[in-house]
Enzyme design. Structure first.
Site, PDB file in Angstrom:
ATOM      1  N   TYR A   1       0.818  -1.212   0.000  1.00  0.00           N
ATOM      2  CA  TYR A   1       0.000   0.000   0.000  1.00  0.00           C
ATOM      3  C   TYR A   1       0.855   1.266   0.000  1.00  0.00           C
ATOM      4  O   TYR A   1       0.459   2.281  -0.568  1.00  0.00           O
ATOM      5  CB  TYR A   1      -0.884   0.044   1.255  1.00  0.00           C
ATOM      6  CG  TYR A   1      -2.205  -0.655   1.133  1.00  0.00           C
ATOM      7  CD1 TYR A   1      -2.272  -2.023   0.872  1.00  0.00           C
ATOM      8  CD2 TYR A   1      -3.398   0.042   1.296  1.00  0.00           C
ATOM      9  CE1 TYR A   1      -3.497  -2.665   0.787  1.00  0.00           C
ATOM     10  CE2 TYR A   1      -4.623  -0.594   1.215  1.00  0.00           C
ATOM     11  CZ  TYR A   1      -4.668  -1.949   0.959  1.00  0.00           C
ATOM     12  OH  TYR A   1      -5.886  -2.575   0.872  1.00  0.00           O
TER      13      TYR A   1
ATOM     14  N   LYS B   1       3.271 -15.186   3.084  1.00  0.00           N
ATOM     15  CA  LYS B   1       3.542 -15.942   1.853  1.00  0.00           C
ATOM     16  C   LYS B   1       5.056 -16.146   1.801  1.00  0.00           C
ATOM     17  O   LYS B   1       5.739 -15.759   0.838  1.00  0.00           O
ATOM     18  CB  LYS B   1       3.004 -15.148   0.644  1.00  0.00           C
ATOM     19  CG  LYS B   1       3.037 -15.893  -0.673  1.00  0.00           C
ATOM     20  CD  LYS B   1       1.981 -16.979  -0.795  1.00  0.00           C
ATOM     21  CE  LYS B   1       2.195 -17.786  -2.076  1.00  0.00           C
ATOM     22  NZ  LYS B   1       1.291 -18.944  -2.198  1.00  0.00           N
TER      23      LYS B   1
ATOM     24  N   ASP C   1      -2.726 -18.234   0.964  1.00  0.00           N
ATOM     25  CA  ASP C   1      -3.674 -18.967   0.118  1.00  0.00           C
ATOM     26  C   ASP C   1      -4.372 -20.062   0.927  1.00  0.00           C
ATOM     27  O   ASP C   1      -5.591 -20.243   0.858  1.00  0.00           O
ATOM     28  CB  ASP C   1      -2.989 -19.522  -1.146  1.00  0.00           C
ATOM     29  CG  ASP C   1      -1.697 -20.265  -0.868  1.00  0.00           C
ATOM     30  OD1 ASP C   1      -1.180 -20.205   0.266  1.00  0.00           O
ATOM     31  OD2 ASP C   1      -1.184 -20.932  -1.798  1.00  0.00           O
TER      32      ASP C   1
ATOM     33  N   ASP D   1      -6.477  -7.014   4.230  1.00  0.00           N
ATOM     34  CA  ASP D   1      -7.591  -6.389   3.514  1.00  0.00           C
ATOM     35  C   ASP D   1      -8.479  -7.468   2.916  1.00  0.00           C
ATOM     36  O   ASP D   1      -9.706  -7.460   3.073  1.00  0.00           O
ATOM     37  CB  ASP D   1      -7.036  -5.476   2.409  1.00  0.00           C
ATOM     38  CG  ASP D   1      -8.140  -4.785   1.625  1.00  0.00           C
ATOM     39  OD1 ASP D   1      -9.092  -4.294   2.261  1.00  0.00           O
ATOM     40  OD2 ASP D   1      -8.047  -4.735   0.380  1.00  0.00           O
TER      41      ASP D   1
ATOM     42  N   ASP E   1     -12.427  -9.066   4.401  1.00  0.00           N
ATOM     43  CA  ASP E   1     -13.672  -9.093   3.618  1.00  0.00           C
ATOM     44  C   ASP E   1     -14.225 -10.513   3.580  1.00  0.00           C
ATOM     45  O   ASP E   1     -15.430 -10.738   3.708  1.00  0.00           O
ATOM     46  CB  ASP E   1     -13.429  -8.632   2.168  1.00  0.00           C
ATOM     47  CG  ASP E   1     -13.691  -7.134   1.976  1.00  0.00           C
ATOM     48  OD1 ASP E   1     -13.446  -6.362   2.933  1.00  0.00           O
ATOM     49  OD2 ASP E   1     -14.118  -6.736   0.876  1.00  0.00           O
TER      50      ASP E   1
HETATM   51  C1  IPM Z   1     -10.485  -1.232   3.875  1.00  0.00           C
HETATM   52  C2  IPM Z   1     -10.682  -0.648   2.500  1.00  0.00           C
HETATM   53  C3  IPM Z   1      -9.511   0.297   2.194  1.00  0.00           C
HETATM   54  C4  IPM Z   1      -8.250  -0.536   2.197  1.00  0.00           C
HETATM   55  C5  IPM Z   1      -9.666   1.106   0.900  1.00  0.00           C
HETATM   56  C6  IPM Z   1     -10.939   1.925   0.885  1.00  0.00           C
HETATM   57  C7  IPM Z   1      -8.472   1.991   0.655  1.00  0.00           C
HETATM   58  O1  IPM Z   1     -10.815  -1.656   1.550  1.00  0.00           O
HETATM   59  O2  IPM Z   1     -10.409  -0.455   4.851  1.00  0.00           O
HETATM   60  O3  IPM Z   1     -10.438  -2.453   3.986  1.00  0.00           O
HETATM   61  O4  IPM Z   1      -7.899  -1.146   1.177  1.00  0.00           O
HETATM   62  O5  IPM Z   1      -7.597  -0.574   3.237  1.00  0.00           O
HETATM   63 MG    MG Z   2     -10.969  -3.612   2.389  1.00  0.00          MG
END
Ligand code: IPM
Ligand code: MG
Length: 352
Positions: A136, A191, A223, A247, A251
């Protein structure tokens, strides 16, 4: 105590409004709020996604409650003016390196998970994601190769000290959870079979482990971790991982517990100051329609009370009210229900 309120884009203002109602209902002495522009909303108003005034409010505040950033109108802008730069800038400027993303199955939502109920029921994990390093924030750019093609690049890197400080947070998180009946287990996800960054990550986590003999440390490739999260998520207690892997895995974990509309997060510096935000984004497709699930933001407000304002009893009250509202059938469209944002807020307030 000063709270910076940064609603941002899309559904951000709607979900922040419900969290604010819940905080107001607790009538906590001495809480004051200052609101700031952030994301695409800030770009449209003043030409920058993270205006100096907003950064100033965030710096002065004891904690920040953040909605979401992201706006399709801004897709064509140069990267440094895009809404997402606001959250990345806040994390970096305030050194909010430790991102805590809990995923716990509310029993009331067992049917909402895409996993079999008996598999999903066992989920009670905490992802500790490093937030200010990795690919990032490494050098990035666009260049031409020798044969004239365009080539994009983003450098992945971690220094020893960056890994060590997030490892300490993760080990301490595992210890704290163990006292509450968890297993005191930490799984470091990397990884290391391919990446030098990950080899250093693994080495430093192992070195740090010497200070936490009571925590059981394991390692997993990312993975495999993605696969194990859907195969048997109950095996995880605390997961520590880098910015990019965290990240993605967070999710994934959110869907395992029913909906991304449920997951809260805290992003902390080394003094307990924090930014609190739902992990979902701005959801422009449903913005302004009173359809978004505000529970992730309400639960983020609870994390704020627990981690930055030292009000754990009030945090417990919010979490209990959310559980009660869910038990009473409070569901938005993301959970197969039909309640509006405001109605879900009403249900939490009633439970409170
Ligand atoms: C998160 C989001 C952010 C990230 C984006 C909006 C930059 O996906 O907070 O998980 O990738 O960190
Ligand atoms: Mg995210």
């Amino acid at each position: 105590m000063l709270i910076a309120l940064l609603p941002g884009d899309g559904i951000g203002p709607e979900v922040i409004a419900q969290a604010r109602r819940v905080l107001d209902a607790l009538a906590i002495d001495g809480l004051v709020y200052e609101e700031g522009l952030v994301g695409g909303a800030a770009y449209k108003a003043v030409g920058h996604p993270l205006p100096a005034e907003t950064l100033d409010i965030a710096r002065r505040a004891d904690a920040i409650l953040f909605g979401a950033v992201g706006d399709p109108d801004c897709d064509a802008l140069e990267r440094h003016l895009r809404p997402e730069q606001a959250i990345l800038g806040l994390r970096k400027e305030l050194t909010l390196f430790a991102n805590l993303r809990p995923a716990k199955m509310f029993p009331e939502l067992a049917d909402a998970s895409t996993l079999r109920p008996e598999v999903a029921a066992a989920i009670d994990l905490m992802i500790v994601r490093e937030l200010t390093g990795d690919v990032y924030f490494g050098e990035k750019g666009m260049r031409k190769t020798a044969d004239g093609q365009r080539e994009g690049y983003d450098v992945m890197c971690y220094s020893e000290s960056e890994v060590r400080r997030i490892a300490h947070v993760a080990f301490r998180t595992a210890q704290a959870r163990a006292k509450n009946g968890g297993g005191g287990k930490l799984c470091s996800v990397d990884k290391a079979n391919v990446l030098e960054t990950s080899q250093l990550w693994r080495d430093v986590v192992i070195e740090t482990a010497a200070e936490y003999p009571d925590v059981t440390l394991t390692h997993m490739y990312v993975d495999n971790a993605a696969m194990q999260l859907v195969r048997n998520p109950g095996q995880f207690d605390v997961i520590v991982t880098g910015n990019l892997f965290g990240d993605i895995l967070s999710d994934q974990a959110s869907m395992c517990v029913g909906s991304i509309g449920m997951l809260a997060s805290a992003s902390l510096d080394s003094n307990g100051k924090g930014l609190y935000e739902p992990i979902h984004g701005s959801a422009p497709d449903i913005a302004g329609q009173n359809k978004a699930n505000p529970l992730a933001t309400i639960l983020s407000a609870a994390m704020m009370l627990r981690y930055s304002l030292n009000l754990p009893a009030q945090a417990d009250r919010i979490e209990a009210a959310v559980a009660k509202a869910l038990a009473g059938g409070a569901r938005g469209a993301d959970l197969g229900g039909s309640m509006s944002t405001v109605q879900i807020g009403d249900a939490v307030l009633a439970a409170l």
